[in-house]
Design an enzyme around this catalytic site. Structure first.
Site, PDB file in Angstrom:
ATOM      1  N   ASN A 237       0.664  -1.245  -0.026  1.00 32.12           N
ATOM      2  CA  ASN A 237      -0.150   0.039  -0.024  1.00 32.12           C
ATOM      3  C   ASN A 237       0.756   1.400   0.097  1.00 32.12           C
ATOM      4  O   ASN A 237       0.507   2.262  -0.787  1.00 32.12           O
ATOM      5  CB  ASN A 237      -0.984  -0.077   1.054  1.00 32.12           C
ATOM      6  CG  ASN A 237      -0.304  -0.157   2.560  1.00 32.12           C
ATOM      7  OD1 ASN A 237       0.762  -0.683   2.676  1.00 32.12           O
ATOM      8  ND2 ASN A 237      -0.904   0.570   3.395  1.00 32.12           N
TER       9      ASN A 237
ATOM     10  N   CYS B 229      -3.673   1.192   6.418  1.00 27.21           N
ATOM     11  CA  CYS B 229      -4.252   0.519   7.887  1.00 27.21           C
ATOM     12  C   CYS B 229      -4.738   1.294   8.716  1.00 27.21           C
ATOM     13  O   CYS B 229      -5.595   0.975   9.386  1.00 27.21           O
ATOM     14  CB  CYS B 229      -3.165  -0.284   8.430  1.00 27.21           C
ATOM     15  SG  CYS B 229      -1.650   0.752   8.824  1.00 27.21           S
TER      16      CYS B 229
ATOM     17  N   GLU C  53       1.957  -6.333  12.073  1.00 23.48           N
ATOM     18  CA  GLU C  53       1.252  -5.349  11.773  1.00 23.48           C
ATOM     19  C   GLU C  53       0.075  -5.151  11.019  1.00 23.48           C
ATOM     20  O   GLU C  53       0.317  -5.491   9.753  1.00 23.48           O
ATOM     21  CB  GLU C  53       2.476  -4.086  11.618  1.00 23.48           C
ATOM     22  CG  GLU C  53       3.587  -4.022  12.493  1.00 23.48           C
ATOM     23  CD  GLU C  53       3.438  -3.152  13.591  1.00 23.48           C
ATOM     24  OE1 GLU C  53       2.212  -2.626  13.908  1.00 23.48           O
ATOM     25  OE2 GLU C  53       4.091  -3.331  14.554  1.00 23.48           O
TER      26      GLU C  53
ATOM     27  N   GLU D 174       6.028  -0.752  15.856  1.00 25.70           N
ATOM     28  CA  GLU D 174       7.149  -0.186  15.044  1.00 25.70           C
ATOM     29  C   GLU D 174       6.600   1.029  14.401  1.00 25.70           C
ATOM     30  O   GLU D 174       5.406   1.306  14.432  1.00 25.70           O
ATOM     31  CB  GLU D 174       7.498  -1.367  13.917  1.00 25.70           C
ATOM     32  CG  GLU D 174       7.607  -2.623  14.518  1.00 25.70           C
ATOM     33  CD  GLU D 174       7.788  -3.675  13.139  1.00 25.70           C
ATOM     34  OE1 GLU D 174       8.484  -3.421  12.139  1.00 25.70           O
ATOM     35  OE2 GLU D 174       7.293  -4.873  13.291  1.00 25.70           O
TER      36      GLU D 174
END
Ligand code: NAD
Length: 476
Positions: A140, A272, A238, A450
């Site tokens: 993405n 996200c 993630e 992260e």
């Protein structure tokens, strides 16, 4: 060194803008993964033997080159994703900032000195690399995703095998070229191309891999966690989000509309952190809705700098979204605007979705609980703060959240109680800056953060060291 797959197979990467082939990428399989892992293993002793400052200097050199060639990198990102060159440049700049921050961490790879209950005993912790890091990323924001993983993994002294996303092979390939040119020793970063099942899964399964860091969907994250659990492999996940943006009755509505548009539709909703559940107080619902629909209809969809959003990454993604919208309509959902693929001559061959707002859906409907990863947001009407907070938390995901209010009590209570890794007041739902932690609760991740200095915890082991001395011997 660049090499083909052992099988000689390739995969075809299509342009999301035109639907036409852009390039052929290597289609790696298990045998190729073994070669890459072995290469990383061979380079480990030398790379981890450098001081963190020396490693940081090399990462600075990579970052400098990335800066020098950022226009070229942005052009590749734009071509592979269909986002505008300006958006790709913004992403490339974020990758550069990540590189600079992590290179600087070479001078701050601190342990701690601790106290001891025992006289003449000295205690400290140091960070140590884990070994070979397996890095798997989504397409993405391709260059940001590369930087988010590669820089922290390497500064900690690990070598790495990066499994590029099949939808953005050239971005990772070009990064590899720059890293090589900047003087990264051979074998420290190995980039493999290919599909998830064929190239990603063997990486997770490979016994030579000591840590996996994965950015992608919750479904795949769950599979990876199962494999990693079996062999007690450290794994940072993630994952996806279904992020709420709450608009209270005391919100600055212009600001709320503006941030809703950006949060729901920028990068065609393929973030996200995208806001896909817009929760609005009853008292301002109609006014907010009117403004939001009006501005959504004005958004320009296309690949150019003047456009607000581009296509989604591939046809599967587009079809998946259209399918969920169709089923939602069967269950009574009302399309407020958009809801369909773009069919104008200029856009019909690309994977373009109209920016879409949907009303009259229930919190437990498929469309409310499934991440669409596209320019689609649902609107929910609530009575007040209690309902808004309850609805915000009524989700399998917990990545980001935002509230629009002028009330300090509401803002504080929301940021404290909302189940999200990142909470924002009077802004968008967004990721974190390079020096800040990012990650999700519930099904948005498995607890790691992260980037930021928190990423160092993903990519290093902490060792406790105790030294007992006899002070008398000092005087002997
Ligand atoms: P995906 O899970 O399908 O693929 C992500 C990567 O995993 C790709 O490189 C793919 O090839 C690989 N993969 C697929 N199956 C695999 C398997 N069985 N074993 C190992 N690797 C495998 O995700 P996607 O659709 O490409 O990306 C979108 C998702 O990524 C969304 O859910 C989005 O929310 C998430 N995402 C999360 C973050 C975050 O920081 N939390 C950031 C960006 C994207």
């Amino acid at each position: 060194m660049e090499c083909p797959a052992t099988s000689g197979k390739t995969l075809t990467k299509l342009s999301p803008d035109s639907g036409k082939p852009l390039c052929e990428a290597v289609r790696s399989e298990a045998e190729d993964i073994s070669i890459a892992v072995q290469s990383a293993g061979n380079a480990l002793a030398e790379w981890s033997g450098l001081t963190p400052v020396q490693r940081g200097d090399i990462l600075y050199d990579i970052t400098r080159l990335l800066r020098e060639y950022r226009n070229e990198m942005a052009a590749i990102v734009a071509m592979e994703t269909g986002m505008s060159v300006n958006a790709a440049l913004g992403e490339t700049n974020a990758a550069i900032a990540q590189g600079e921050f992590m290179a600087g961490e070479g001078r701050r790879l601190y342990g701690r000195t601790l106290t001891s209950a025992v006289p003449d005993k000295y205690a400290m912790t140091i960070r140590q690399p884990l070994g070979v890091a397996g890095l798997i990323i989504a397409a993405n924001t391709p260059i940001a995703n590369v930087a988010w993983k590669v820089f922290p993994a390497l500064i900690c002294g690990n070598t790495a095998v990066l499994k590029a996303a099949e939808d953005s092979p050239a971005t990772a390939w070009y990064f590899g070229r720059l890293a090589h040119e900047a003087g990264l020793p051979p074998g420290v970063l190995n980039i493999i191309q290919g599909y998830g099942r064929e190239a990603g899964a063997p990486l997770v399964e490979h016994p030579g891999v000591n840590v996996i860091s994965f950015t992608g969907s919750t479904a795949v994250g769950r599979q990876i966690a199962a494999v990693a659990g079996e062999r007690l492999l450290k794994v940072s996940l993630e994952l996806g989000g279904k992020n709420p943006l709450v608009v209270c009755d005391d919100a600055d509505l212009d600001n709320a509309v503006n941030w809703t548009l950006l949060s729901a539709f920028s990068n065609a909703g393929q973030r996200c952190a995208a806001a896909s559940r817009i929760i609005i107080f009853d008292a301002v619902y109609d006014e907010f809705l009117e403004q939001l629909v009006k501005h959504t209809r004005k958004l320009k969809v296309g690949p150019d700098n003047g456009d607000d959003l581009g296509p989604v990454i591939n046809k599967r993604q587009l079809d998946n979204m259209l399918g969920i919208i169709k089923r939602a309509k069967w269950h009574g959902a009302v399309i407020l605007t958009g809801g369909q693929r773009l069919t104008s001559v200029a856009r019909a061959n690309g994977f373009y979705m109209a920016p879409t707002l949907i009303g009259n859906v229930r919190p437990d409907d498929e469309i409310s609980t499934t991440e669409l990863f596209g320019p689609v947001a649902c609107l929910y009407r609530v009575k007040g703060f209690t309902d808004a907070l309850r609805l915000a938390n009524d989700s399998p995901y917990g990545l980001t959240a935002s509230i629009h209010t002028r009330n300090i009590h509401r803002a504080t209570e929301f940021t404290r109680k909302v189940q999200a890794g990142v909470a924002v007041v009077n802004g968008g739902t967004h990721g974190s800056e390079p020096h800040m932690p990012f990650g999700g609760m519930k099904q948005s991740g498995n607890g790691w953060r992260e980037p930021g200095t928190e990423a160092l915890d993903v990519y290093s082991d902490v060792k406790g060291i105790y030294t007992n001395i006899s002070p008398d011997d000092a005087y002997a």
